[in-house]
Design a protein around this motif. Structure first.
Motif, mmCIF file in Angstrom:
data_model
loop_
_atom_site.group_PDB
_atom_site.id
_atom_site.type_symbol
_atom_site.label_atom_id
_atom_site.label_comp_id
_atom_site.label_asym_id
_atom_site.label_seq_id
_atom_site.Cartn_x
_atom_site.Cartn_y
_atom_site.Cartn_z
ATOM 1 N N LEU A 57 -35.771 -8.294 -28.859
ATOM 2 C CA LEU A 57 -36.354 -7.025 -28.423
ATOM 3 C C LEU A 57 -37.572 -7.237 -27.528
ATOM 4 O O LEU A 57 -37.698 -6.590 -26.482
ATOM 5 N N GLU A 58 -38.491 -8.114 -27.923
ATOM 6 C CA GLU A 58 -39.716 -8.297 -27.146
ATOM 7 C C GLU A 58 -39.415 -8.760 -25.733
ATOM 8 O O GLU A 58 -40.035 -8.293 -24.765
ATOM 9 N N ARG A 59 -38.460 -9.660 -25.573
ATOM 10 C CA ARG A 59 -38.139 -10.182 -24.248
ATOM 11 C C ARG A 59 -37.422 -9.132 -23.407
ATOM 12 O O ARG A 59 -37.593 -9.090 -22.184
ATOM 13 N N LYS A 60 -36.623 -8.301 -24.029
ATOM 14 C CA LYS A 60 -35.995 -7.213 -23.280
ATOM 15 C C LYS A 60 -37.043 -6.226 -22.782
ATOM 16 O O LYS A 60 -37.036 -5.825 -21.611
ATOM 17 N N VAL A 61 -37.949 -5.836 -23.664
ATOM 18 C CA VAL A 61 -38.983 -4.869 -23.289
ATOM 19 C C VAL A 61 -39.886 -5.439 -22.192
ATOM 20 O O VAL A 61 -40.320 -4.718 -21.290
ATOM 21 N N ARG A 62 -40.139 -6.735 -22.256
ATOM 22 C CA ARG A 62 -41.000 -7.364 -21.249
ATOM 23 C C ARG A 62 -40.433 -7.191 -19.840
ATOM 24 O O ARG A 62 -41.178 -7.072 -18.859
ATOM 25 N N LEU A 63 -39.106 -7.159 -19.712
ATOM 26 C CA LEU A 63 -38.477 -7.007 -18.402
ATOM 27 C C LEU A 63 -38.644 -5.604 -17.824
ATOM 28 O O LEU A 63 -38.420 -5.399 -16.626
ATOM 29 N N LEU A 64 -39.034 -4.644 -18.651
ATOM 30 C CA LEU A 64 -39.082 -3.248 -18.219
ATOM 31 C C LEU A 64 -40.417 -2.841 -17.612
ATOM 32 O O LEU A 64 -40.610 -1.679 -17.253
ATOM 33 N N ASP A 98 -46.157 -8.278 -11.923
ATOM 34 C CA ASP A 98 -47.421 -8.085 -11.207
ATOM 35 C C ASP A 98 -47.267 -6.849 -10.338
ATOM 36 O O ASP A 98 -46.405 -5.996 -10.602
ATOM 37 N N THR A 99 -48.058 -6.746 -9.289
ATOM 38 C CA THR A 99 -48.043 -5.528 -8.478
ATOM 39 C C THR A 99 -46.713 -5.309 -7.776
ATOM 40 O O THR A 99 -46.246 -4.171 -7.656
ATOM 41 N N TRP A 100 -46.066 -6.378 -7.326
ATOM 42 C CA TRP A 100 -44.877 -6.228 -6.487
ATOM 43 C C TRP A 100 -43.649 -6.935 -7.009
ATOM 44 O O TRP A 100 -42.599 -6.880 -6.370
ATOM 45 N N ARG A 101 -43.739 -7.610 -8.145
ATOM 46 C CA ARG A 101 -42.595 -8.378 -8.629
ATOM 47 C C ARG A 101 -42.183 -7.957 -10.025
ATOM 48 O O ARG A 101 -43.025 -7.605 -10.857
ATOM 49 N N THR A 102 -40.889 -8.027 -10.268
ATOM 50 C CA THR A 102 -40.368 -7.799 -11.614
ATOM 51 C C THR A 102 -40.424 -9.106 -12.403
ATOM 52 O O THR A 102 -40.662 -10.176 -11.840
ATOM 53 N N GLY A 103 -40.180 -9.012 -13.700
ATOM 54 C CA GLY A 103 -40.228 -10.190 -14.539
ATOM 55 C C GLY A 103 -39.013 -11.083 -14.361
ATOM 56 O O GLY A 103 -37.917 -10.621 -14.000
ATOM 57 N N ALA A 104 -39.205 -12.360 -14.609
ATOM 58 C CA ALA A 104 -38.109 -13.328 -14.608
ATOM 59 C C ALA A 104 -37.739 -13.657 -16.045
ATOM 60 O O ALA A 104 -38.522 -13.454 -16.962
ATOM 61 N N PRO A 152 -47.008 -0.714 -11.536
ATOM 62 C CA PRO A 152 -46.982 -2.168 -11.476
ATOM 63 C C PRO A 152 -47.196 -2.778 -12.855
ATOM 64 O O PRO A 152 -47.261 -2.076 -13.853
ATOM 65 N N GLY A 153 -47.316 -4.086 -12.912
ATOM 66 C CA GLY A 153 -47.581 -4.809 -14.143
ATOM 67 C C GLY A 153 -48.675 -5.831 -13.908
ATOM 68 O O GLY A 153 -49.289 -5.839 -12.843
ATOM 69 N N PRO A 154 -48.930 -6.697 -14.866
ATOM 70 C CA PRO A 154 -48.161 -6.894 -16.107
ATOM 71 C C PRO A 154 -48.534 -5.937 -17.240
ATOM 72 O O PRO A 154 -47.789 -5.799 -18.189
ATOM 73 N N ASP A 155 -49.715 -5.331 -17.151
ATOM 74 C CA ASP A 155 -50.100 -4.389 -18.202
ATOM 75 C C ASP A 155 -49.488 -3.034 -17.911
ATOM 76 O O ASP A 155 -49.405 -2.603 -16.763
ATOM 77 N N GLY A 156 -49.077 -2.339 -18.934
ATOM 78 C CA GLY A 156 -48.477 -1.033 -18.748
ATOM 79 C C GLY A 156 -48.410 -0.270 -20.051
ATOM 80 O O GLY A 156 -48.756 -0.808 -21.111
#
Length: 382
Positions: A16-23, A27-33, A244-248
């Motif tokens: 669950l944590e890793r799935k949520v992290r992708l959402l 950073d400002t312009w990139r999604t998670g890997a 953006p991320g990483p905080d949200g």
């Protein structure tokens, strides 16, 4: 493209944590890997009159295209598609997977500060031109983004306004261009800052119905930057990606909500599936290639020149045009923009072109041997 079965098998690999992290963006312009899935980060960039990339830096220049309003003035979907191909080539040059364009909001007020990003006051025209641009961009293996969904059409209180609109006007005017983009196969839709009917668009039911359910949109709904303001806002609804991320506002709050039964884990799985589908389309999944092999780069400058010329309307010609160099002695270019032209709007769509050719420079180059002068013109009262 990634099948639903393949996507489900990938989602099952994550807790669950890793799935949520992708959402939420990395950073400002990139999604998670996610290494376990062979998923690299995807890069998003502002448009639509050029592709800025991930930095606002005058040393990192971009091709500057005529404004989308000029594209609508073409009444030429094929040429608009060529502009889309140019945007895709620029995106690939800058390592961008998702271009945040087209802007499908309408010219509802002459005071709209972002109207240069939009096509028209007419929803039918905006839809046709927007769809052509979507096909052109995505034909180059880069995702287009239909924005800002929906009714984000005025400058006053743009970030907070609550738009109250009847069902028929909503469908026939404001939603119509977005429906055309979905029919064209757009891969990303951006939800707007504003509210509609009292509900913020990041959490609005319109993201489910009609966007995903009725129209069958199978891509990613991304928030406008900073538009998700409250914890869990939109988490159980149609929004898929917070930027953006990483905080949200999702993160740990969403993990806790799922474990407590307040948000179904199936909602999280659906969002991750949509992200993986997008990644497959743009070639961000291991062993996957973009759904459309990138074509050879077009002659971008030639396309920009054709658009600029074709979008202009000559209201009257008394025989002066075309200019005949052999019959001319002096040509005057009137107005302050003869020397310092305004070539684009400002804000999030602004790019840094390598150079700008002024009307004065252009005419001097086109009329060798002719005296071409700039005249300030009448004084402007402040």
């Amino acid at each position: 493209m990634l099948t639903d079965h393949e996507a489900a098998r990938l989602v099952e690999k994550l807790g669950l944590e890793r799935k949520v992290r992708l959402l939420t963006g990395a950073d400002t312009w990139r999604t998670g890997a996610e290494t376990a899935l062979g998923l690299r980060a995807m890069t998003l960039s502002d448009g639509p009159a050029g592709v800025r990339g991930t930095a606002w830096d005058e040393r990192l220049t971009s091709l500057l295209l005529p404004s989308p309003t000029a594209l609508a003035a073409l009444w030429d979907e094929a040429l608009v598609g060529e502009v889309g191909a140019v945007l895709a080539a620029e995106a690939r040059r800058k390592g961008v997977d998702v271009v945040l364009a087209p802007t499908l909001n309408l010219h509802r007020s002459p005071l709209g500060g972002r109207h240069f990003e939009c096509f028209s006051e007419d929803p039918w025209l905006a839809g046709r031109v927007g769809a052509a641009l979507v096909r052109g961009v995505q034909g180059g293996g880069v995702a287009a983004t239909a924005k800002h969904f929906v009714a984000n059409d005025a400058e006053t209180e743009r970030l907070t306004v609550d738009v109250r609109v009847g069902e028929r006007a909503l469908r026939e005017v404001y939603l119509a261009p977005f429906e055309a983009a979905v029919e064209a196969g757009v891969w990303v839709v951006m939800s707007a800052y504003n509210r509609v009917g009292g509900v913020a668009m990041a959490a609005n039911g319109l993201l489910r119905e009609p966007l995903k359910a009725e129209w069958g949109f199978d891509g990613v709904v991304v928030s406008d930057w900073g538009a998700v303001r409250e914890p869990l806002e939109g988490a159980a609804g149609g929004l898929d990606l917070v930027m953006p991320g990483p905080d949200g506002p999702w993160g740990e709050a969403l993990v806790a909500a799922v474990r407590e039964g307040r948000v179904p884990e199936s909602a999280v799985d659906e969002k991750v599936t949509r992200l993986l589908r997008l990644a497959s389309r743009v070639g961000a999944l291991e062993d996957s290639a973009p759904s459309a092999p990138p074509p050879p780069p077009p002659d971008a400058r030639a396309v920009a020149r054709r658009v600029a010329a074709s979008s202009a309307v000559l209201l009257r010609n008394d025989g002066t045009l075309p200019l005949r160099p052999g019959q001319l002695r002096t040509v005057a270019v009137v107005g302050p923009h003869a020397v310092r032209p305004r070539v684009q709007g400002g804000g999030s769509a602004e790019v840094f072109p390598e150079r700008v050719v002024s009307p004065l420079e252009g005419l001097r180059a086109a009329l060798p041997g002719v005296r071409v002068v700039a005249v300030p013109g009448p004084a402007v009262l402040e």
